[in-house]
Design a protein around this motif. Sequence first.
Motif, PDB file in Angstrom:
ATOM      1  N   LYS A 149       0.860  -1.178   0.000  1.00 19.42           N
ATOM      2  CA  LYS A 149       0.000   0.000   0.000  1.00 19.42           C
ATOM      3  C   LYS A 149       0.894   1.224   0.000  1.00 19.42           C
ATOM      4  CE  LYS A 149      -4.097  -1.965   1.821  1.00 19.42           C
ATOM      5  NZ  LYS A 149      -5.417  -1.574   2.107  1.00 19.42           N
ATOM      6  N   TRP A 150       0.316   2.363  -0.339  1.00 23.20           N
ATOM      7  CA  TRP A 150       1.097   3.590  -0.457  1.00 23.20           C
ATOM      8  C   TRP A 150       0.496   4.681   0.401  1.00 23.20           C
ATOM      9  CZ3 TRP A 150       5.463   3.681  -3.512  1.00 23.20           C
ATOM     10  CH2 TRP A 150       5.668   2.550  -4.317  1.00 23.20           C
ATOM     11  N   GLU A 151       1.360   5.480   1.018  1.00 24.64           N
ATOM     12  CA  GLU A 151       0.913   6.703   1.656  1.00 24.64           C
ATOM     13  C   GLU A 151       1.402   7.857   0.796  1.00 24.64           C
ATOM     14  OE1 GLU A 151       2.404   6.945   5.660  1.00 24.64           O
ATOM     15  OE2 GLU A 151       4.450   6.548   5.061  1.00 24.64           O
ATOM     16  N   PRO A 161      -2.858   4.995   3.460  1.00 21.50           N
ATOM     17  CA  PRO A 161      -3.520   4.283   2.366  1.00 21.50           C
ATOM     18  C   PRO A 161      -5.048   4.364   2.434  1.00 21.50           C
ATOM     19  CG  PRO A 161      -1.816   2.921   3.351  1.00 21.50           C
ATOM     20  CD  PRO A 161      -1.952   4.147   4.209  1.00 21.50           C
ATOM     21  N   ASP A 162      -5.580   4.595   3.632  1.00 16.04           N
ATOM     22  CA  ASP A 162      -7.034   4.684   3.790  1.00 16.04           C
ATOM     23  C   ASP A 162      -7.567   6.101   3.568  1.00 16.04           C
ATOM     24  OD1 ASP A 162      -6.062   5.927   6.024  1.00 16.04           O
ATOM     25  OD2 ASP A 162      -7.128   4.672   7.465  1.00 16.04           O
ATOM     26  N   GLY A 163      -6.683   7.054   3.231  1.00 14.06           N
ATOM     27  CA  GLY A 163      -7.114   8.416   2.941  1.00 14.06           C
ATOM     28  C   GLY A 163      -7.177   9.342   4.142  1.00 14.06           C
ATOM     29  N   ARG A 181       5.193   6.925  -0.694  1.00 15.36           N
ATOM     30  CA  ARG A 181       6.090   6.008   0.009  1.00 15.36           C
ATOM     31  C   ARG A 181       5.309   4.733   0.282  1.00 15.36           C
ATOM     32  NH1 ARG A 181       8.725   7.959   5.585  1.00 15.36           N
ATOM     33  NH2 ARG A 181       6.562   7.953   6.221  1.00 15.36           N
ATOM     34  N   ARG A 182       5.961   3.614   0.017  1.00 20.00           N
ATOM     35  CA  ARG A 182       5.313   2.325   0.221  1.00 20.00           C
ATOM     36  C   ARG A 182       5.226   1.993   1.704  1.00 20.00           C
ATOM     37  NH1 ARG A 182       8.132  -2.682  -2.165  1.00 20.00           N
ATOM     38  NH2 ARG A 182       8.496  -3.230  -0.036  1.00 20.00           N
ATOM     39  N   VAL A 183       4.086   1.470   2.095  1.00 21.29           N
ATOM     40  CA  VAL A 183       3.863   1.041   3.471  1.00 21.29           C
ATOM     41  C   VAL A 183       3.531  -0.441   3.416  1.00 21.29           C
ATOM     42  CG1 VAL A 183       2.422   1.310   5.515  1.00 21.29           C
ATOM     43  CG2 VAL A 183       2.890   3.273   4.063  1.00 21.29           C
TER      44      VAL A 183
END
Length: 133
Positions: free
Chosen positions: A7-9, A49-51, A113-115
């Motif tokens: 997921k991405w932030e 990632p959840d906004g 950035r990848r999480v």
Amino acid sequence: MRRQVEKWETLEIELEEAGECSWWSSLMAPLDRGSDNAFMRFVGRVWGPDGRETALVRGEAFPRFVDPDDLSPDDAWSPGWELSLVHLRGRIEQEGWLRAGCGLEPWSHRYVRRVEVTRRARFARPARHVAGR
């Protein structure tokens, strides 16, 4: 069993009045909000990632002598703003953020950035075996 889910932030640099950030910055800002001499700063707002907003990365405050809507990269007479933006971008990139584009304003750089999110794999429960039935 656990598996990694990618997921991405995201982070976007914005400009805000430094007096809105903390009591200390408020003391530095002029008492008369109508004056043309206030302190500004660049901030990086982070969304998960959840906004939802998850963090705020603050840059160094600098004085401004124009309305923030009129500030452009060529306004070298607004002391410190270019250096403040360079320092914030450097800090963001050192933390592993990757540049992903620009927003509408000259300072609104976007980063990702990848999480890694660990999820448990769900398996059906095995059928219970009862002896003698």
